[in-house]
Design an enzyme around this catalytic site. Structure first.
Site, short mmCIF file in Angstrom:
data_model
loop_
_atom_site.label_atom_id
_atom_site.label_comp_id
_atom_site.label_asym_id
_atom_site.label_seq_id
_atom_site.Cartn_x
_atom_site.Cartn_y
_atom_site.Cartn_z
N ASN A 56 0.82 -1.21 0.00
CA ASN A 56 0.00 0.00 0.00
C ASN A 56 0.86 1.27 0.00
O ASN A 56 1.97 1.26 0.55
CB ASN A 56 -0.93 0.01 1.21
CG ASN A 56 -1.86 -1.20 1.23
OD1 ASN A 56 -2.11 -1.81 0.18
ND2 ASN A 56 -2.31 -1.61 2.41
N ILE A 57 0.33 2.29 -0.59
CA ILE A 57 1.07 3.56 -0.66
C ILE A 57 0.51 4.57 0.34
O ILE A 57 1.05 5.66 0.46
CB ILE A 57 1.00 4.13 -2.10
CG1 ILE A 57 -0.44 4.36 -2.57
CG2 ILE A 57 1.72 3.18 -3.06
CD1 ILE A 57 -0.53 5.03 -3.94
N HIS B 110 5.94 -0.64 -2.80
CA HIS B 110 5.41 0.00 -4.01
C HIS B 110 5.41 1.51 -3.90
O HIS B 110 4.74 2.20 -4.66
CB HIS B 110 4.00 -0.50 -4.30
CG HIS B 110 3.97 -1.93 -4.76
ND1 HIS B 110 2.81 -2.68 -4.77
CD2 HIS B 110 4.95 -2.76 -5.22
CE1 HIS B 110 3.10 -3.90 -5.22
NE2 HIS B 110 4.38 -3.96 -5.48
N THR C 268 -4.57 -9.11 0.55
CA THR C 268 -3.99 -8.98 -0.78
C THR C 268 -4.46 -10.13 -1.67
O THR C 268 -4.55 -11.27 -1.24
CB THR C 268 -2.44 -8.92 -0.74
OG1 THR C 268 -1.95 -8.79 -2.07
CG2 THR C 268 -1.82 -10.11 -0.06
N LEU D 136 -10.86 -11.78 2.95
CA LEU D 136 -12.31 -12.02 2.88
C LEU D 136 -12.61 -13.31 2.14
O LEU D 136 -13.64 -13.94 2.31
CB LEU D 136 -12.99 -10.87 2.11
CG LEU D 136 -13.11 -9.50 2.76
CD1 LEU D 136 -13.81 -8.55 1.82
CD2 LEU D 136 -13.83 -9.59 4.09
C1 BV8 Z 1 8.41 -6.11 -11.30
C2 BV8 Z 1 1.24 1.14 -7.75
C3 BV8 Z 1 10.59 -6.84 -11.93
C4 BV8 Z 1 0.85 2.06 -6.72
C5 BV8 Z 1 1.19 -1.23 -7.97
C6 BV8 Z 1 6.12 -12.51 -12.54
C7 BV8 Z 1 7.28 -12.20 -11.82
C8 BV8 Z 1 7.70 -10.89 -11.70
C9 BV8 Z 1 6.95 -9.86 -12.27
C10 BV8 Z 1 5.81 -10.17 -12.99
C11 BV8 Z 1 5.40 -11.48 -13.11
N1 BV8 Z 1 4.27 -11.49 -13.86
C12 BV8 Z 1 3.93 -10.22 -14.19
C13 BV8 Z 1 4.84 -9.39 -13.69
C14 BV8 Z 1 4.85 -7.95 -13.84
C15 BV8 Z 1 3.97 -7.21 -12.85
C16 BV8 Z 1 2.77 -7.96 -12.37
O1 BV8 Z 1 2.80 -8.61 -11.33
N2 BV8 Z 1 1.67 -7.84 -13.12
C17 BV8 Z 1 0.44 -8.48 -12.72
C18 BV8 Z 1 -0.74 -7.59 -13.08
C19 BV8 Z 1 0.38 -9.85 -13.37
N3 BV8 Z 1 4.77 -6.82 -11.71
C20 BV8 Z 1 5.50 -5.68 -11.79
O2 BV8 Z 1 5.58 -5.00 -12.79
C21 BV8 Z 1 6.28 -5.31 -10.54
N4 BV8 Z 1 7.65 -5.10 -10.91
O3 BV8 Z 1 7.99 -7.23 -11.40
O4 BV8 Z 1 9.73 -5.76 -11.57
C22 BV8 Z 1 11.22 -7.37 -10.69
C23 BV8 Z 1 10.71 -8.54 -10.10
C24 BV8 Z 1 11.31 -9.03 -8.97
C25 BV8 Z 1 12.40 -8.37 -8.42
C26 BV8 Z 1 12.89 -7.22 -9.02
C27 BV8 Z 1 12.30 -6.71 -10.16
C28 BV8 Z 1 5.79 -3.99 -9.97
C29 BV8 Z 1 4.40 -4.15 -9.40
C30 BV8 Z 1 3.98 -2.86 -8.67
C31 BV8 Z 1 2.85 -2.24 -9.41
N5 BV8 Z 1 2.29 -1.14 -8.64
N6 BV8 Z 1 0.67 -0.16 -7.45
C32 BV8 Z 1 -0.61 2.28 -6.69
O5 BV8 Z 1 -1.16 2.82 -7.66
O6 BV8 Z 1 -1.17 1.91 -5.66
S1 BV8 Z 1 0.42 -2.71 -7.73
C33 BV8 Z 1 -1.19 -2.53 -7.15
O7 BV8 Z 1 -1.73 -3.83 -7.02
C34 BV8 Z 1 -1.25 -1.99 -5.77
O8 BV8 Z 1 -0.18 -1.20 -5.41
C35 BV8 Z 1 -1.28 -3.19 -4.90
O9 BV8 Z 1 -0.12 -3.19 -4.16
C36 BV8 Z 1 -1.18 -4.30 -5.83
C37 BV8 Z 1 -1.81 -5.55 -5.37
O10 BV8 Z 1 -3.16 -5.31 -5.11
P1 BV8 Z 1 -3.76 -5.78 -3.70
O11 BV8 Z 1 -3.11 -5.00 -2.64
O12 BV8 Z 1 -3.69 -7.25 -3.57
O13 BV8 Z 1 -5.25 -5.26 -3.87
P2 BV8 Z 1 -6.43 -5.98 -4.63
O14 BV8 Z 1 -7.51 -4.97 -4.82
O15 BV8 Z 1 -5.93 -6.74 -5.81
O16 BV8 Z 1 -6.94 -7.07 -3.57
C38 BV8 Z 1 -7.45 -6.67 -2.33
C39 BV8 Z 1 -7.62 -7.92 -1.50
O17 BV8 Z 1 -8.11 -7.54 -0.20
C40 BV8 Z 1 -8.63 -8.90 -2.07
O18 BV8 Z 1 -8.11 -10.21 -1.97
C41 BV8 Z 1 -9.86 -8.75 -1.14
O19 BV8 Z 1 -10.55 -9.97 -0.98
C42 BV8 Z 1 -9.21 -8.35 0.16
N7 BV8 Z 1 -10.05 -7.52 1.05
C43 BV8 Z 1 -10.89 -6.52 0.68
N8 BV8 Z 1 -11.45 -5.98 1.79
C44 BV8 Z 1 -10.94 -6.66 2.86
C45 BV8 Z 1 -10.05 -7.64 2.38
N9 BV8 Z 1 -9.39 -8.48 3.20
C46 BV8 Z 1 -9.61 -8.36 4.52
N10 BV8 Z 1 -10.44 -7.44 5.05
C47 BV8 Z 1 -11.13 -6.58 4.26
N11 BV8 Z 1 -11.96 -5.68 4.80
#
Ligand code: BV8
Length: 239
Positions: free
Chosen positions: A97-98, A114, A182, A208
């Site tokens: 989270n940011i 991030h 997450t 959840l």
């Molecule tokens: C990188 C910016 C290389 C800020 C974000 C395989 C290996 C390595 C990389 C990749 C790979 N496959 C693909 C990639 C590339 C990519 C990636 O993962 N793409 C995805 C879409 C497939 N990754 C990257 O580009 C990363 N960089 O890999 O560099 C490297 C690798 C290793 C080492 C060195 C270099 C960079 C990724 C960062 C992107 N920036 N955010 C902003 O705008 O906020 S990511 C963005 O999604 C958010 O920042 C957040 O952090 C992230 C994940 O989201 P979640 O936090 O999980 O949120 P989400 O809504 O998805 O889910 C919420 C969850 O909460 C749900 O499960 C829900 O059920 C639950 N929930 C809801 N309410 C509650 C709850 N739980 C409990 N209580 C509640 N009340």
């Protein structure tokens, strides 16, 4: 929680779900942030080059409630800060989270892998500055006195997350790994459970619902973080 022993070293990974009950939108819910914007347009370096105004507006909108403090830490953040104060072993919070809600609750040992919405970075000098107002195209950078050089200090898709060496070092030596709120969609964060598990840690997922990586966890606590995390913290502290 069936913790069968007293943990010595805990790593906690948090995602947008821990801030949901504070009123901050998650990403992949039906009313999530990615419903309103394409990732490519607002959370990639290419999107920023294409339209810096759109990207700055996306983050300005998300920064405002945090600057105004109209969103605050919830019971889950507060419980993790209590755990940091009272737990006798080592504790590291790695957050995707940011927002600054972990810090608002009192947590000190937090790594924002991030980036942070209350920081901005000069694209010329790479210096990081506090950000307590909107970033506009004409905003002047305090280090190079130029307009148009500032960007949010945020890790976008395709950019390298921060503190990776510290994080992997902590994962390789922890005996308890917890992921809270997450979805397990974004790597490398989604792979942390595998690193912890391979190092012998007991892994718990608090959410959840199931995430994309639920199968790698030893235990699942289903429910709202604001309710489940305080209970889990009390169990760890009384173990
Ligand atoms: C990188 C910016 C290389 C800020 C974000 C395989 C290996 C390595 C990389 C990749 C790979 N496959 C693909 C990639 C590339 C990519 C990636 O993962 N793409 C995805 C879409 C497939 N990754 C990257 O580009 C990363 N960089 O890999 O560099 C490297 C690798 C290793 C080492 C060195 C270099 C960079 C990724 C960062 C992107 N920036 N955010 C902003 O705008 O906020 S990511 C963005 O999604 C958010 O920042 C957040 O952090 C992230 C994940 O989201 P979640 O936090 O999980 O949120 P989400 O809504 O998805 O889910 C919420 C969850 O909460 C749900 O499960 C829900 O059920 C639950 N929930 C809801 N309410 C509650 C709850 N739980 C409990 N209580 C509640 N009340």
């Amino acid at each position: 929680m069936s913790t069968i022993y007293r943990p010595q070293s805990i790593v906690i990974l948090t995602g947008a779900g821990i801030s949901a009950e504070s009123g901050i939108k998650t990403f992949r819910a039906s009313d999530g942030l990615w419903e309103e914007h394409r990732i490519e347009d607002v959370a990639t370096p290419e999107g920023f080059v294409r339209d810096p105004g759109l990207v700055n507006r996306f983050y300005n909108e998300r920064r405002q409630p945090i600057i105004e403090q109209s969103v605050g830490a919830n019971a889950a953040h507060i419980a993790l800060a209590k755990l940091e104060r009272e737990f006798s072993g080592s504790l590291l919070v790695v957050t995707q989270n940011i927002d600054n809600l972990h810090e608002q609750a009192g947590s000190k040992n937090v790594l924002h892998m991030h980036g942070e919405i209350l920081k901005m970075r000069c694209t010329q000098t790479h210096k990081i500055h506090d950000c307590s107002a909107d970033i506009e195209s004409e905003s002047k950078c305090e280090c190079c006195q130029m307009a148009g050089t500032l960007r949010p200090h945020i890790v976008w898709f395709g950019e390298t997350p921060l503190y990776m060496d510290e994080i992997y070092a902590a994962l390789s030596s922890c005996d308890l790994f917890i992921a809270i709120g997450t979805s397990g969609n974004v790597y490398p964060a989604a792979g942390f459970v595998q690193a912890a598990s391979q190092a012998g840690a007991y892994c718990i997922e608090i959410n959840l619902e199931d995430s994309q990586v639920s199968d790698y966890f030893d235990e699942h606590i289903i429910g709202k973080a604001g309710e489940t995390v305080p209970m889990w913290v009390e169990e760890v502290l009384s173990a």
